[in-house]
Each structure stands twice: as C-alpha cells, then as structure tokens.
Design a protein around this motif. Structure first.
Motif, PDB file in Angstrom:
ATOM      1  N   GLN A   1       0.840  -1.198   0.000  1.00 22.90           N
ATOM      2  CA  GLN A   1       0.000   0.000   0.000  1.00 22.90           C
ATOM      3  C   GLN A   1       0.871   1.242   0.000  1.00 22.90           C
ATOM      4  O   GLN A   1       1.974   1.243   0.551  1.00 22.90           O
ATOM      5  CB  GLN A   1      -0.899   0.044   1.233  1.00 22.90           C
ATOM      6  CG  GLN A   1      -1.936  -1.038   1.273  1.00 22.90           C
ATOM      7  CD  GLN A   1      -2.869  -0.863   2.452  1.00 22.90           C
ATOM      8  OE1 GLN A   1      -2.604  -0.118   3.384  1.00 22.90           O
ATOM      9  NE2 GLN A   1      -3.992  -1.570   2.408  1.00 22.90           N
TER      10      GLN A   1
ATOM     11  N   ARG B   1      -5.160  13.329  -0.249  1.00 23.56           N
ATOM     12  CA  ARG B   1      -4.457  12.080   0.055  1.00 23.56           C
ATOM     13  C   ARG B   1      -5.392  10.903  -0.175  1.00 23.56           C
ATOM     14  O   ARG B   1      -6.577  10.963   0.138  1.00 23.56           O
ATOM     15  CB  ARG B   1      -3.967  12.105   1.495  1.00 23.56           C
ATOM     16  CG  ARG B   1      -2.856  13.123   1.703  1.00 23.56           C
ATOM     17  CD  ARG B   1      -2.433  13.162   3.140  1.00 23.56           C
ATOM     18  NE  ARG B   1      -2.059  11.825   3.573  1.00 23.56           N
ATOM     19  CZ  ARG B   1      -0.979  11.533   4.271  1.00 23.56           C
ATOM     20  NH1 ARG B   1      -0.162  12.478   4.627  1.00 23.56           N
ATOM     21  NH2 ARG B   1      -0.720  10.304   4.634  1.00 23.56           N
TER      22      ARG B   1
ATOM     23  N   SER C   1      -3.609   0.412  -3.095  1.00 20.24           N
ATOM     24  CA  SER C   1      -3.218  -0.954  -2.755  1.00 20.24           C
ATOM     25  C   SER C   1      -2.827  -1.635  -4.054  1.00 20.24           C
ATOM     26  O   SER C   1      -3.563  -1.552  -5.041  1.00 20.24           O
ATOM     27  CB  SER C   1      -4.370  -1.704  -2.093  1.00 20.24           C
ATOM     28  OG  SER C   1      -4.749  -1.049  -0.893  1.00 20.24           O
TER      29      SER C   1
ATOM     30  N   PRO D   1     -12.341   4.044   4.856  1.00 27.35           N
ATOM     31  CA  PRO D   1     -11.897   4.113   3.464  1.00 27.35           C
ATOM     32  C   PRO D   1     -12.954   3.600   2.495  1.00 27.35           C
ATOM     33  O   PRO D   1     -13.553   2.553   2.717  1.00 27.35           O
ATOM     34  CB  PRO D   1     -10.659   3.208   3.424  1.00 27.35           C
ATOM     35  CG  PRO D   1     -10.248   3.035   4.841  1.00 27.35           C
ATOM     36  CD  PRO D   1     -11.483   3.198   5.674  1.00 27.35           C
TER      37      PRO D   1
ATOM     38  N   THR E   1       0.233   5.513   0.638  1.00 27.22           N
ATOM     39  CA  THR E   1      -0.624   6.669   0.878  1.00 27.22           C
ATOM     40  C   THR E   1       0.053   7.840   0.200  1.00 27.22           C
ATOM     41  O   THR E   1       1.228   8.135   0.472  1.00 27.22           O
ATOM     42  CB  THR E   1      -0.812   6.929   2.379  1.00 27.22           C
ATOM     43  OG1 THR E   1      -1.422   5.762   2.964  1.00 27.22           O
ATOM     44  CG2 THR E   1      -1.689   8.143   2.623  1.00 27.22           C
ATOM     45  N   THR E   2      -0.668   8.501  -0.684  1.00 26.86           N
ATOM     46  CA  THR E   2      -0.043   9.517  -1.523  1.00 26.86           C
ATOM     47  C   THR E   2      -1.084  10.529  -1.977  1.00 26.86           C
ATOM     48  O   THR E   2      -2.220  10.521  -1.514  1.00 26.86           O
ATOM     49  CB  THR E   2       0.658   8.845  -2.734  1.00 26.86           C
ATOM     50  OG1 THR E   2       1.461   9.801  -3.406  1.00 26.86           O
ATOM     51  CG2 THR E   2      -0.337   8.199  -3.684  1.00 26.86           C
TER      52      THR E   2
ATOM     53  N   ARG F   1     -10.135   6.284  -0.275  1.00 33.63           N
ATOM     54  CA  ARG F   1      -9.963   7.581   0.373  1.00 33.63           C
ATOM     55  C   ARG F   1     -11.022   7.723   1.448  1.00 33.63           C
ATOM     56  O   ARG F   1     -12.128   7.211   1.333  1.00 33.63           O
ATOM     57  CB  ARG F   1     -10.135   8.689  -0.666  1.00 33.63           C
ATOM     58  CG  ARG F   1      -9.966  10.059  -0.093  1.00 33.63           C
ATOM     59  CD  ARG F   1      -9.893  11.103  -1.200  1.00 33.63           C
ATOM     60  NE  ARG F   1      -9.602  12.378  -0.597  1.00 33.63           N
ATOM     61  CZ  ARG F   1     -10.342  13.458  -0.747  1.00 33.63           C
ATOM     62  NH1 ARG F   1     -11.402  13.426  -1.527  1.00 33.63           N
ATOM     63  NH2 ARG F   1     -10.025  14.564  -0.139  1.00 33.63           N
TER      64      ARG F   1
ATOM     65  N   ARG G   1      -5.175   6.254  -0.729  1.00 32.22           N
ATOM     66  CA  ARG G   1      -4.348   5.059  -0.568  1.00 32.22           C
ATOM     67  C   ARG G   1      -4.467   4.178  -1.803  1.00 32.22           C
ATOM     68  O   ARG G   1      -5.566   3.914  -2.296  1.00 32.22           O
ATOM     69  CB  ARG G   1      -4.758   4.276   0.673  1.00 32.22           C
ATOM     70  CG  ARG G   1      -3.806   3.117   0.956  1.00 32.22           C
ATOM     71  CD  ARG G   1      -4.074   2.406   2.267  1.00 32.22           C
ATOM     72  NE  ARG G   1      -5.391   1.809   2.266  1.00 32.22           N
ATOM     73  CZ  ARG G   1      -6.327   2.060   3.174  1.00 32.22           C
ATOM     74  NH1 ARG G   1      -6.105   2.886   4.153  1.00 32.22           N
ATOM     75  NH2 ARG G   1      -7.495   1.463   3.111  1.00 32.22           N
TER      76      ARG G   1
END
Length: 134
Positions: A59, A113, A117, A100, A61-62, A96, A115
């Motif tokens: 994963q 932000r 996967s 989530p 997070t960005t 998000r 995530r």
C-alpha cells in the motif's frame, strides 16, 4: 477571360477514417489501442516508482501532487493511468476517507491524500518483467 493559367482548388480529401469502411468492432479495438498507448508512459512511470523507488509496497498513501513529483507526469496524465490500472487491469485499488471507500483518480483533487493498494500477483501475472544482469 483572364490572361495566364486558371487556378483550380480541388476539394480536400475526407479523412481516412471516413474513406475506409472498417467494421465498428475493429474501430473500437483501434481506439482502445490508441488510448492505451497514450496512457502507457504514465502507467509505466507509476509502476517503476512503486517497484524501484518504493520497493514493491502493498500500500501507498499519496496524492496526485506527490505522484507528479515522483514520476514527472502531470495529474491530468496520472488520473487516467491510475484509473486504467484500477478498472481495466485490476492491478491496483484506490481508497480515500474514513472509513476508506473506493475512489476514482478522475474524482481526486490534486492535493487530496488517498491510498493505493497494489496486487503484485496480478502485476506479475499480466506483465513481462525484464531484469538486467550486471
């Protein structure tokens, strides 16, 4: 009658797609191939970032901003590449919020932000990997 040659302007030829009568199925396949080729550089940059820089994380997070800095591709180029990896190949999922929930890259603000996967089994199954030996 004027002196000298008379210039005649012919009608321009219609585009090839209007002259060639190709089956709709073939036209759809050609459009999809063209679309994939426009996505491919950003898609490859994302996968190179996940594999090379981040070393195969499960994963990440960005944000699109961060991915832009990491890959050199603008958010408008990254959005369709991310959505393609999620919707067409199934190699990633994006979430998000709390709790989530699934999100499409096309709906993400640049600074938001989210995530990612990554399903490395699917990536390995569907891609050709080239390893350079030194």
């Amino acid at each position: 009658m004027p002196d000298g040659p008379t210039l005649v302007h012919p009608q321009p030829a219609p585009p090839a797609r209007e002259r060639a009568h190709l089956p709709d199925e073939l036209l759809q396949r050609l459009r999809k191939i063209r679309w994939i080729h426009t996505l491919q550089p950003a898609e490859q940059a994302l996968l190179a970032y996940f594999t090379g820089t981040l070393n195969h994380p499960d994963q990440v997070t960005t944000s699109l901003e961060r991915l832009e800095r990491a890959t050199g591709f603008a958010p408008d180029d990254l959005r369709p590449a991310l959505d393609y990896l999620a919707d067409e190949t199934g190699e990633i999922t994006m979430h998000r919020g709390m709790p989530p929930g699934p999100v499409a890259a096309k709906d993400l603000p640049v600074h938001a932000r989210f995530r990612i996967s990554i399903d490395w089994d699917t990536v390995a199954e569907d891609r050709i990997c080239v390893v350079r030996g030194d």
